[in-house]
Design a protein around this motif. Structure first.
Motif, PDB file in Angstrom:
ATOM      1  N   SER A 210      35.350  51.281 101.586  1.00  0.00           N
ATOM      2  CA  SER A 210      34.184  50.900 102.043  1.00  0.00           C
ATOM      3  C   SER A 210      32.716  51.499 101.218  1.00  0.00           C
ATOM      4  O   SER A 210      33.075  52.125 100.427  1.00  0.00           O
ATOM      5  CB  SER A 210      34.001  51.240 103.564  1.00  0.00           C
ATOM      6  OG  SER A 210      33.929  52.687 103.552  1.00  0.00           O
ATOM      7  N   THR A 211      31.740  51.193 101.707  1.00  0.00           N
ATOM      8  CA  THR A 211      30.469  51.638 101.170  1.00  0.00           C
ATOM      9  C   THR A 211      30.403  53.064 101.347  1.00  0.00           C
ATOM     10  O   THR A 211      30.158  53.704 100.273  1.00  0.00           O
ATOM     11  CB  THR A 211      29.138  50.939 101.593  1.00  0.00           C
ATOM     12  OG1 THR A 211      29.157  49.612 101.612  1.00  0.00           O
ATOM     13  CG2 THR A 211      27.772  51.441 100.982  1.00  0.00           C
ATOM     14  N   ALA A 212      31.007  53.720 102.301  1.00  0.00           N
ATOM     15  CA  ALA A 212      31.060  55.172 102.706  1.00  0.00           C
ATOM     16  C   ALA A 212      31.685  55.772 101.694  1.00  0.00           C
ATOM     17  O   ALA A 212      31.357  56.796 101.133  1.00  0.00           O
ATOM     18  CB  ALA A 212      31.567  55.385 103.853  1.00  0.00           C
ATOM     19  N   GLU A 213      32.952  55.329 101.251  1.00  0.00           N
ATOM     20  CA  GLU A 213      33.943  55.970 100.178  1.00  0.00           C
ATOM     21  C   GLU A 213      33.209  55.703  98.624  1.00  0.00           C
ATOM     22  O   GLU A 213      32.890  56.674  97.993  1.00  0.00           O
ATOM     23  CB  GLU A 213      35.084  55.089  99.999  1.00  0.00           C
ATOM     24  CG  GLU A 213      36.355  55.659 101.145  1.00  0.00           C
ATOM     25  CD  GLU A 213      36.020  54.976 102.370  1.00  0.00           C
ATOM     26  OE1 GLU A 213      35.983  55.712 103.324  1.00  0.00           O
ATOM     27  OE2 GLU A 213      35.851  53.712 102.281  1.00  0.00           O
ATOM     28  N   ILE A 214      32.377  54.534  98.386  1.00  0.00           N
ATOM     29  CA  ILE A 214      31.758  54.406  97.077  1.00  0.00           C
ATOM     30  C   ILE A 214      30.394  55.151  96.899  1.00  0.00           C
ATOM     31  O   ILE A 214      30.532  55.884  95.825  1.00  0.00           O
ATOM     32  CB  ILE A 214      31.437  52.820  96.997  1.00  0.00           C
ATOM     33  CG1 ILE A 214      32.612  52.078  96.892  1.00  0.00           C
ATOM     34  CG2 ILE A 214      30.442  52.660  95.680  1.00  0.00           C
ATOM     35  CD1 ILE A 214      32.182  50.585  97.057  1.00  0.00           C
ATOM     36  N   GLU A 215      29.824  55.305  98.058  1.00  0.00           N
ATOM     37  CA  GLU A 215      28.619  56.266  97.958  1.00  0.00           C
ATOM     38  C   GLU A 215      28.972  57.980  98.325  1.00  0.00           C
ATOM     39  O   GLU A 215      28.072  58.772  97.739  1.00  0.00           O
ATOM     40  CB  GLU A 215      27.687  55.848  98.696  1.00  0.00           C
ATOM     41  CG  GLU A 215      26.963  54.438  98.334  1.00  0.00           C
ATOM     42  CD  GLU A 215      25.815  54.048  99.130  1.00  0.00           C
ATOM     43  OE1 GLU A 215      25.777  54.270 100.420  1.00  0.00           O
ATOM     44  OE2 GLU A 215      25.018  53.668  98.473  1.00  0.00           O
ATOM     45  N   GLY A 216      29.963  58.072  98.718  1.00  0.00           N
ATOM     46  CA  GLY A 216      30.257  59.427  99.212  1.00  0.00           C
ATOM     47  C   GLY A 216      30.836  60.368  97.981  1.00  0.00           C
ATOM     48  O   GLY A 216      31.104  59.967  96.776  1.00  0.00           O
ATOM     49  N   VAL A 217      31.072  61.446  98.387  1.00  0.00           N
ATOM     50  CA  VAL A 217      31.531  62.637  97.152  1.00  0.00           C
ATOM     51  C   VAL A 217      32.843  63.022  97.589  1.00  0.00           C
ATOM     52  O   VAL A 217      33.196  63.470  98.799  1.00  0.00           O
ATOM     53  CB  VAL A 217      30.601  63.784  97.414  1.00  0.00           C
ATOM     54  CG1 VAL A 217      31.078  64.883  96.640  1.00  0.00           C
ATOM     55  CG2 VAL A 217      29.112  63.273  97.168  1.00  0.00           C
ATOM     56  N   GLY A 218      33.756  63.265  96.655  1.00  0.00           N
ATOM     57  CA  GLY A 218      34.996  63.677  96.936  1.00  0.00           C
ATOM     58  C   GLY A 218      36.051  62.810  97.157  1.00  0.00           C
ATOM     59  O   GLY A 218      37.344  63.134  97.203  1.00  0.00           O
ATOM     60  N   PHE A 219      35.828  61.416  97.148  1.00  0.00           N
ATOM     61  CA  PHE A 219      36.876  60.515  97.599  1.00  0.00           C
ATOM     62  C   PHE A 219      37.991  60.284  96.604  1.00  0.00           C
ATOM     63  O   PHE A 219      39.050  60.652  96.962  1.00  0.00           O
ATOM     64  CB  PHE A 219      36.417  59.338  98.187  1.00  0.00           C
ATOM     65  CG  PHE A 219      37.477  57.927  98.447  1.00  0.00           C
ATOM     66  CD1 PHE A 219      38.032  58.246  99.607  1.00  0.00           C
ATOM     67  CD2 PHE A 219      38.071  57.356  97.483  1.00  0.00           C
ATOM     68  CE1 PHE A 219      39.029  57.269 100.011  1.00  0.00           C
ATOM     69  CE2 PHE A 219      39.086  56.480  97.784  1.00  0.00           C
ATOM     70  CZ  PHE A 219      39.482  56.377  99.058  1.00  0.00           C
ATOM     71  N   VAL A 220      37.406  60.059  95.360  1.00  0.00           N
ATOM     72  CA  VAL A 220      38.344  60.164  94.140  1.00  0.00           C
ATOM     73  C   VAL A 220      39.419  61.508  94.192  1.00  0.00           C
ATOM     74  O   VAL A 220      40.591  61.250  93.996  1.00  0.00           O
ATOM     75  CB  VAL A 220      37.843  60.034  93.015  1.00  0.00           C
ATOM     76  CG1 VAL A 220      38.651  59.688  91.879  1.00  0.00           C
ATOM     77  CG2 VAL A 220      36.812  58.398  93.157  1.00  0.00           C
ATOM     78  N   ASP A 221      38.842  62.537  94.145  1.00  0.00           N
ATOM     79  CA  ASP A 221      39.586  63.891  94.095  1.00  0.00           C
ATOM     80  C   ASP A 221      40.695  63.684  95.294  1.00  0.00           C
ATOM     81  O   ASP A 221      41.750  64.198  95.126  1.00  0.00           O
ATOM     82  CB  ASP A 221      38.968  64.895  94.088  1.00  0.00           C
ATOM     83  CG  ASP A 221      38.033  65.129  92.727  1.00  0.00           C
ATOM     84  OD1 ASP A 221      38.664  64.554  91.633  1.00  0.00           O
ATOM     85  OD2 ASP A 221      36.963  65.600  92.803  1.00  0.00           O
ATOM     86  N   GLY A 222      39.912  63.415  96.603  1.00  0.00           N
ATOM     87  CA  GLY A 222      41.040  63.402  97.591  1.00  0.00           C
ATOM     88  C   GLY A 222      42.252  62.265  97.554  1.00  0.00           C
ATOM     89  O   GLY A 222      43.416  62.650  97.945  1.00  0.00           O
ATOM     90  N   LEU A 223      42.004  61.180  96.994  1.00  0.00           N
ATOM     91  CA  LEU A 223      42.886  60.215  96.741  1.00  0.00           C
ATOM     92  C   LEU A 223      43.785  60.681  95.853  1.00  0.00           C
ATOM     93  O   LEU A 223      44.976  60.484  95.730  1.00  0.00           O
ATOM     94  CB  LEU A 223      42.320  58.995  96.299  1.00  0.00           C
ATOM     95  CG  LEU A 223      43.087  57.676  96.125  1.00  0.00           C
ATOM     96  CD1 LEU A 223      44.055  57.254  97.227  1.00  0.00           C
ATOM     97  CD2 LEU A 223      42.154  56.571  95.404  1.00  0.00           C
TER      98      LEU A 223
END
Length: 302
Positions: A142-155
């Motif tokens: 979602s847009t929240a993941e795209i604009e958020g911080v830390g999602f890629v590291d968390g994934l």
């Protein structure tokens, strides 16, 4: 040098896209009229009102389930991947598809919790059937993941804990999200590629006026909007649009995924247009985890 080449590609493809815009507009007008008529007659969830309260209850009571729909290589029929799709298991209405509640969840700030549920279940499920990084797992952000911080590291951490390689995970970003938030999307997709994940641009065609910008994004798959595909058996314009979008994808050096393939005739047409990967009811409907695992076991080619 890379940016110079990308700019040249963008100019080249912008010119070719003018050829299909007229057909796309006409198809969209017809599709919207058909969809309105179909929805009013057959959508058994049409009267269901999603609220923050009942969605939060569904999340708390673990009623958000994950179903899996396979994708296959068009040329060989071999399994390519499974897409993880959220379903709201309502006690009275049964399985409610994501189109009924995901946009609401984004607006209400609940999408992160749903994404967490999808990823936790999907990574555990795919790790139980994967061998040497195959089949791949696909999911939408979602847009929240795209604009958020830390999602890629968390994934990355989630995948490592589940024993799933980044190379076997495809993150799908819709075309509209990519072009509505271009800088955030570019940074997000670049971070994913650096970590080894693959990226797909989903629903290509919904924002056809911006297709030239695809040349600047780091992605591996281009997934066509299914509204075009459903008319390929009856409309020469639909076939024209699908043909040129597939050609565009190949000129961008990415694989093209066609979703919404519902019968053999449509399958034959997109295969003839040199599509790479297909998805749709003709292959299989979204399935519960055990059913999807059984389908995989029955259809795997050794």
């Amino acid at each position: 040098m890379g940016f110079i080449q990308s700019a040249a590609r963008g100019t080249e493809y912008a010119g070719s896209l003018k050829l299909v815009c007229e057909a796309v507009r006409d198809m969209r007008r017809r599709s919207e009229t058909t969809n309105r008529a179909t929805d009013s007659r057959s959508n058994r969830h049409a009267g269901f009102l999603v609220t923050a309260g009942n969605l939060e209850t569904a999340i708390a009571e673990q009623r958000i389930a994950v179903h899996y729909q396979p994708k296959i290589f068009c040329a060989t029929g071999a399994i390519h991947s499974f897409e993880a799709l959220a379903r709201w298991q309502h006690p009275d209405l049964g399985s409610i598809p994501p189109a009924q509640f995901i946009a609401f969840a984004e607006r209400e700030g609940l999408i992160g919790r749903i994404t967490d549920i999808v990823l936790a279940n999907a990574l555990e499920w795919i790790s139980s059937i994967q061998k040497d990084g195959w089949p791949k797992l696909c999911f939408n952000v979602s847009t929240a993941e795209i604009e958020g911080v830390g999602f890629v590291d968390g994934l990355t951490q989630r995948c490592s804990a589940a024993g799933v390689s980044a190379e076997s995970v495809v993150v799908e970003v819709t075309e509209s999200r990519a072009f509505t938030h271009p800088l955030a999307a570019l940074e997000f997709m670049t971070q994913l590629r650096i970590k080894g994940f693959q990226v797909a641009i989903d629903d290509v065609g919904a924002g056809y006026a911006s297709h030239a910008r695809l040349a600047y994004l780091p992605f591996s798959y281009m997934k066509l909007d299914q509204s075009f595909v459903k008319d390929v058996t009856t409309s020469a314009k639909a076939r024209y649009v699908v043909e040129h979008l597939i050609e565009l994808g190949h000129k961008l050096d990415v694989q093209v995924v066609v979703e919404g393939v519902e019968d053999q005739e449509a399958m034959d047409i997109v295969a003839g247009l040199d599509c790479d990967v297909v998805q749709g009811f003709h292959i299989a409907r979204p399935m519960e985890p055990q059913q999807a695992a059984a389908w995989f076991a029955a259809n795997v080619r050794h």
